[in-house]
Design a protein around this motif. Structure first.
Motif, mmCIF file in Angstrom:
data_model
loop_
_atom_site.group_PDB
_atom_site.id
_atom_site.type_symbol
_atom_site.label_atom_id
_atom_site.label_comp_id
_atom_site.label_asym_id
_atom_site.label_seq_id
_atom_site.Cartn_x
_atom_site.Cartn_y
_atom_site.Cartn_z
ATOM 1 N N UNK A 1 8.302 -3.944 7.446
ATOM 2 C CA UNK A 1 7.513 -2.646 6.858
ATOM 3 C C UNK A 1 5.698 -3.505 6.287
ATOM 4 N N UNK A 2 4.877 -2.615 7.048
ATOM 5 C CA UNK A 2 3.226 -2.428 6.723
ATOM 6 C C UNK A 2 2.985 -1.336 5.672
ATOM 7 N N UNK A 3 2.859 -1.474 4.353
ATOM 8 C CA UNK A 3 2.732 -0.146 3.573
ATOM 9 C C UNK A 3 1.389 -0.579 2.822
ATOM 10 N N UNK A 4 -0.325 -1.454 3.280
ATOM 11 C CA UNK A 4 -0.948 -1.977 2.353
ATOM 12 C C UNK A 4 -1.834 -1.152 3.247
ATOM 13 N N UNK A 5 -2.557 -0.314 4.388
ATOM 14 C CA UNK A 5 -3.671 0.096 4.778
ATOM 15 C C UNK A 5 -3.742 1.492 4.138
ATOM 16 N N UNK A 6 -4.906 1.829 4.634
ATOM 17 C CA UNK A 6 -5.747 3.370 4.569
ATOM 18 C C UNK A 6 -5.636 3.996 5.164
#
Length: 164
Positions: A113-118
């Motif tokens: 999971x990648x969740x650091x992008x706006x």
């Protein structure tokens, strides 16, 4: 010869390590350039004939758009001088959801999971993402990474394609 140990601290800018030099006269429309420490895509290059006629260099007038915020930037550089050029990396991720804080949840190729992008600031891309999630479409987003910044630059609907 002495037995002293010499330690050298790097004085280079962190941005400089994510770029490489290229002669300004060889940079073309559609290429990449760094203007005011921002990674940009070149929209147009002008080489006015009236500049550099006598004793100065022929100059390149770059019109570019910032990769992350979409602002238009301009720079004028002698064609024989070097410019910093960014080296963007494009990666595809499956879009899972949008968080309340305006970030997106993406699934990497390895299943992480990648969740650091706006969310993108571009209204067209933002609408495409929101509408796709409301209609339960399977979306793949292309993320461009350049000079330590990441931005969603393209969205694809793969709902109708078979993955096997």
């Amino acid at each position: 010869m002495s037995d002293e140990e010499h330690q050298f601290e790097s004085m280079a800018n962190a941005v400089a390590s994510k770029t490489y030099p290229q002669q300004a006269g060889t940079i073309r429309k559609g290429g990449h350039i760094v203007i005011k420490n921002r990674a940009c895509k070149v929209l147009d290059v002008f080489t006015p004939s009236w500049i550099g006629r006598r004793h100065s260099h022929v100059k390149c007038h770059f019109v570019a758009v910032d990769n992350c915020n979409g602002k238009k930037l301009e720079d004028i550089v002698p064609s024989s001088h070097n410019c910093d050029v960014s080296n963007p990396l494009y990666t595809d991720y499956h879009l899972i959801d949008i968080c309340e804080d305006g970030s997106v949840i993406l699934l990497t190729e390895k299943g992480d999971i990648k969740d650091d992008l706006k969310l993108p600031t571009d209204d067209a891309r933002l609408t495409q993402i929101e509408d796709g999630l409301l209609m339960d479409k399977e979306l793949v987003v292309t993320v461009m990474s350049a000079m330590g910044e990441e931005q969603i630059c393209a969205i694809k609907d793969i709902s109708g394609t078979k993955l096997y």
